[in-house]
Design an enzyme around this catalytic site. Structure first.
Site, mmCIF file in Angstrom:
data_model
loop_
_atom_site.group_PDB
_atom_site.id
_atom_site.type_symbol
_atom_site.label_atom_id
_atom_site.label_comp_id
_atom_site.label_asym_id
_atom_site.label_seq_id
_atom_site.Cartn_x
_atom_site.Cartn_y
_atom_site.Cartn_z
ATOM 1 C CG HIS A 206 -0.235 -0.118 2.497
ATOM 2 N ND1 HIS A 206 0.072 -1.320 3.069
ATOM 3 C CD2 HIS A 206 0.287 0.825 3.313
ATOM 4 C CE1 HIS A 206 0.716 -1.103 4.199
ATOM 5 N NE2 HIS A 206 0.864 0.175 4.367
ATOM 6 C CB VAL B 151 3.423 8.545 4.251
ATOM 7 C CG1 VAL B 151 4.506 9.559 3.984
ATOM 8 C CG2 VAL B 151 2.142 8.936 3.546
ATOM 9 C CG ASP C 169 -0.786 1.829 -4.934
ATOM 10 O OD1 ASP C 169 -0.088 2.039 -5.943
ATOM 11 O OD2 ASP C 169 -1.200 0.707 -4.596
ATOM 12 C CG HIS C 170 -1.487 6.317 1.431
ATOM 13 N ND1 HIS C 170 -2.775 6.744 1.306
ATOM 14 C CD2 HIS C 170 -1.012 6.927 2.544
ATOM 15 C CE1 HIS C 170 -3.077 7.558 2.298
ATOM 16 N NE2 HIS C 170 -2.020 7.691 3.057
ATOM 17 C CG PHE C 171 -0.323 10.203 -0.952
ATOM 18 C CD1 PHE C 171 -1.687 10.187 -1.175
ATOM 19 C CD2 PHE C 171 0.143 10.540 0.319
ATOM 20 C CE1 PHE C 171 -2.583 10.518 -0.159
ATOM 21 C CE2 PHE C 171 -0.740 10.846 1.335
ATOM 22 C CZ PHE C 171 -2.106 10.832 1.094
#
Lengths: 169, 131
Positions: A30, A40, A33-35
């Site tokens: 994740h 983070v 994609d974050h961000f």
């Protein structure tokens, strides 16, 4: 598969407080994609990590006899980003414990830096919804789950420390 | 520990502002916890815990918010309204609450309106200052 957002307990004082460790790594997808371009740890996952730390603490306080669910996020304040390579320390404390619920406070730190303050409430559903049945798999805080291994590990660590202490004497 | 009603009210207001995420001007004495301030069942427990800590008292859950037991008892409730037995029960359980309006039409749905900021202040006042 279950998402588990703590790696191990380093302290566990039954019915009172616990400290868990979370090492953040770029292997966690994740983060990609974050961000995009600025990975983070999502703050909601820090809340989940704290809910797992305090949830186990609350469940263990009554020997996992009740089903413990997160009922309310009383406070969640974040002071800094968490990035891959960070080691987080999640400190949890039981503020109030009653037959039907518990109130907890928590802090997340990275070294000396305060990352978050997260205060939660847990409900003991057995005491609040008497007679209603829930599927067992929804409930994670029992001895047999992966969480159980976290507790066994901290128990054996404490035993090791106890043994080392007595040798020094 | 003797405390004035103003001091108690101020602490209760702070507790409700924190527990329910409301503004200070919303927490008037007449405000109802559920209707006006949006409290849900878990919030009642939160409020009880906070009151216990702030005033160093022990509050059995049934004592301050005894609605749940009442609603599930057919002796106390009939056709969505409290029976005379039910009313007597609530008079006994909620000595710190003004029931005069509710008694005219003891509709179960209005039970939530009984839990006002004033009722909490009365409860704490009784606890701290009763001889």
């Amino acid at each position: 598969m279950r998402w588990i957002w703590i790696d191990k307990f380093i302290e566990f004082n039954s019915g009172r407080s616990a400290v868990a460790l979370k090492n953040v790594t770029l292997a966690e997808e994740h983060l990609h994609d974050h961000f995009p371009g600025f990975p983070v740890m999502p703050e909601c996952l820090m809340i989940e990590g704290m809910a797992q730390t305090t949830g186990i603490l609350v469940g263990e306080a009554r020997n996992f006899e009740e089903k413990v669910i997160l009922a309310k996020i009383k406070k969640a304040v974040f002071f800094d980003y968490v990035k891959a390579g960070d080691s987080l320390r999640l400190e949890a404390r039981i503020e109030s414990l009653a037959p039907e619920a518990a109130s907890t406070s928590g802090r997340i730190t990275r070294g000396e830096k305060l990352i978050a303050e997260i205060d939660l409430m847990f409900s003991h559903v057995d005491k609040n919804l008497a007679g209603k049945e829930f599927p067992e798999e929804n409930f994670v805080f029992d001895d047999a789950s992966v969480f159980g291994s976290l507790l066994r590990n901290v128990a054996s660590q404490s035993a090791d420390r106890g043994a080392a202490g007595s040798e020094q004497e | 520990m003797a405390m004035s009603r103003e001091d108690i009210l101020q602490q209760v207001q702070e507790i409700l502002i924190d527990a329910l995420g409301v503004d200070d001007d919303e927490v008037s004495l007449e405000a109802t916890l559920m209707g006006d301030l949006g409290a849900e069942s878990i919030d009642f427990l939160d409020i009880v815990f906070r009151l216990e800590k702030a005033f160093s008292i022990k509050i059995p859950r049934e004592e301050l918010f005894p609605a749940e037991n009442l609603m599930n008892n057919p002796e106390f409730v009939s056709n969505g309204k409290l029976t005379e037995t039910g009313l007597n029960e609530i008079r006994e359980k909620l000595p710190h609450t003004d029931l005069s309006e509710f008694e005219k039409d003891p509709d179960l749905n209005k039970l939530g309106d009984l839990f006002t900021v004033n009722a909490i202040v009365n409860f704490v006042d009784n606890r701290l200052n009763a001889a």
